[in-house]
Design an enzyme around this catalytic site. Structure first.
Site, PDB file in Angstrom:
ATOM      1  N   VAL A  80       0.813  -1.217   0.000  1.00 22.44           N
ATOM      2  CA  VAL A  80       0.000   0.000   0.000  1.00 22.44           C
ATOM      3  C   VAL A  80       0.847   1.267   0.000  1.00 22.44           C
ATOM      4  CG1 VAL A  80      -1.948  -1.197   1.092  1.00 22.44           C
ATOM      5  CG2 VAL A  80      -0.274  -0.005   2.547  1.00 22.44           C
ATOM      6  N   LYS A  81       2.123   1.156   0.376  1.00 24.67           N
ATOM      7  CA  LYS A  81       3.062   2.294   0.383  1.00 24.67           C
ATOM      8  C   LYS A  81       2.454   3.539   1.042  1.00 24.67           C
ATOM      9  CE  LYS A  81       6.051  -0.015  -2.441  1.00 24.67           C
ATOM     10  NZ  LYS A  81       5.433  -0.557  -3.612  1.00 24.67           N
ATOM     11  N   ARG A  82       1.754   3.341   2.154  1.00 24.06           N
ATOM     12  CA  ARG A  82       1.156   4.479   2.826  1.00 24.06           C
ATOM     13  C   ARG A  82       2.195   5.196   3.703  1.00 24.06           C
ATOM     14  NH1 ARG A  82      -2.302   3.170  -0.876  1.00 24.06           N
ATOM     15  NH2 ARG A  82      -4.446   2.770  -0.277  1.00 24.06           N
ATOM     16  N   ASP A 133       4.751   5.221  -6.278  1.00 20.07           N
ATOM     17  CA  ASP A 133       5.304   3.871  -6.366  1.00 20.07           C
ATOM     18  C   ASP A 133       6.179   3.818  -7.616  1.00 20.07           C
ATOM     19  OD1 ASP A 133       5.481   0.878  -6.388  1.00 20.07           O
ATOM     20  OD2 ASP A 133       3.916   1.067  -4.874  1.00 20.07           O
TER      21      ASP A 133
END
Lengths: 305, 305
Positions: free
Chosen positions: A104-106, B108
């Protein structure tokens, strides 16, 4: 969860994770056709195709692998129906005993990171009830905000025995633009890596920390240094296969105990049927092609040890 | 969209954006009670309360402001029902003529950024149809991946006349941990800022770029430098009010034309009724308290020009 992940890696002898990134281009025509017949060429149709595709790949690979890593962006692009497929994929993978890494790369300021942590690796209290919104075992996290963006993830993870992988050195070509800039003579990714290692001390499993790092397979020399700087940090390694990383490139990501890294492959496995090597399976049997690609990936990694 | 945003800022004489971050603690008891009566103490109940709360705040403030900025994390924590409220909030705000800044902090590698861009500021093609999944006008973006993480957002934004605000210097206390590290004698946020300015040249509106920057109000000295480095970049400025930034701190974020910055306030406006200053409104009239807080914020900012 890091203990369970390591247990499953030992059990399967497969330090790999299958990236469930159901881009429309990867989904076989017959799966899309069936979905569009039922739901139309709509967000629902695309989302249903993604779920059907994932389910079949999970069914044919779950006994070989410890974990899956759905990339939430690939579901978010199908809106709410897509996120329902994300959720169904997580639930289904869990029912098959797999560890779930939510890619999710939050990351944000404190109170917002708190909400993301709650959403993905924690629980929300509503009145007298509690709910898990997406319920992954691990989430990937962006460190740009520094400690107070990470701390809420750490606190939630400690309470829930869940974990995270924090971006250190990403696999893409331009990752060096900021990550490699020299700070006091050392690249930024090393500074971030040291910090990840420190954060990890606060939430240790038996051998490794619940706080892992994302370290791209495409930069093996950097992995050598990072491995030394972060001995108890598990590496989630993207970039193998389609992005150019080879089995030999992976070796520095591992410790001498043969542990310490879990290698992702997305396209190389889920879209294996599109690769000449697996063409004999045919588009109909895409999931069998994926199974063979998993077996080949495991053997490829074993070959360098 | 940057042209529309600037037009609306000129028209309202209000360089502000209301942060729609419906944390449960901010939502008045009567709104939650009503929601829980209808939907139970469930994700649906919480999500409905968030939507009802947002709707009333939009209704009482939309004529004073150019834009709203829903923070998706606050919806994501309520799972799918929460994200439905996020979507409804966007649609409703648009119907009132407001510009929508989706505070999503995505970013990303290339193909994944492409999916995020599609989800938030673009369109997805499914068979012969096209859909906008979340349909914001701007999205906030994390730059840690470098150019190839940003490029897909740029490409989509160019095609759709949408835009983005890229994190440069965030408002939180520990933002300096990585962002302030010296690279060739200059802090990283300046390097990122220069890059944002360059990316912005590729997608210019009339006066300013569609590619903006997030620059925290809590670091006014740094804003002075960034303003010079990025003359045609719009700043989205968090940190005013609850986080400690004052009106005087905001001044360096603006250009001499009085433009160049849009200041966010979330808690200070949506939870104004909890502030002693607005206690006279009472919890029942929370939306009126929010309207008054908007008026006061606009005047506060005007006072330093």
């Amino acid at each position: 969860m890091i203990n369970k992940l390591i247990e499953k890696i030992k059990e399967t002898q497969a330090p790999i994770v299958v990236g469930l990134d159901p881009m429309l281009d990867y989904i076989p025509e017959q799966v899309k056709e069936k979905a569009y017949e039922e739901f139309g060429e709509t967000l629902e149709g695309a989302a249903w195709a993604a779920w059907e595709f994932n389910k079949n790949i999970i069914d044919t690979t779950y006994d070989l692998i410890p974990a899956v890593k759905p990339q939430i962006a690939m579901y978010e692009q199908f809106g709410l129906p897509g996120l329902l497929s994300y959720q169904k994929t997580i639930d289904y993978a869990r029912s098959k005993g797999l560890v779930i890494i939510g890619d999710v790369k939050r990351g944000d300021i404190g109170s917002t990171s708190q909400a993301y942590a709650t959403a993905h690796i924690g629980r929300i209290k509503i009145g007298s009830n509690e709910f898990r919104a997406f319920d992954e075992d691990f989430a990937t996290i962006n460190p740009y905000f520094g400690t107070d963006g990470i701390k809420p993830f750490l606190d939630v993870a400690k309470e829930e025995n869940t974990g995270m992988f924090i971006l250190v050195k990403t696999s893409n070509k331009s990752s060096g633009e900021f990550q490699d800039r020299l700070v006091d003579g050392r690249p930024l990714y090393e500074i971030v890596g040291e910090q990840v290692s420190k954060w990890g001390e606060e939430h240790m499993g038996n051998e490794y920390s619940y706080v892992g790092a994302v370290v791209g397979a495409t930069y093996p020399q950097m992995a050598v240094t990072l491995r030394k700087l972060m001995p108890k940090t598990y590496f989630l390694v993207p970039g193998y296969g389609a992005q150019g990383g080879t089995a030999a490139d992976l070796k520095p990501c591992f410790n001498e105990d043969g542990l310490g890294a879990i290698v992702n492959s997305s396209r190389g496995i889920i879209a294996a049927y599109k690769n000449e090597k697996y063409a004999e399976f045919g588009e109909e049997n895409y999931a069998d092609a994926s199974r063979q690609a998993v077996i080949d990936m495991i053997n490829d990694i074993k070959s360098v040890f």
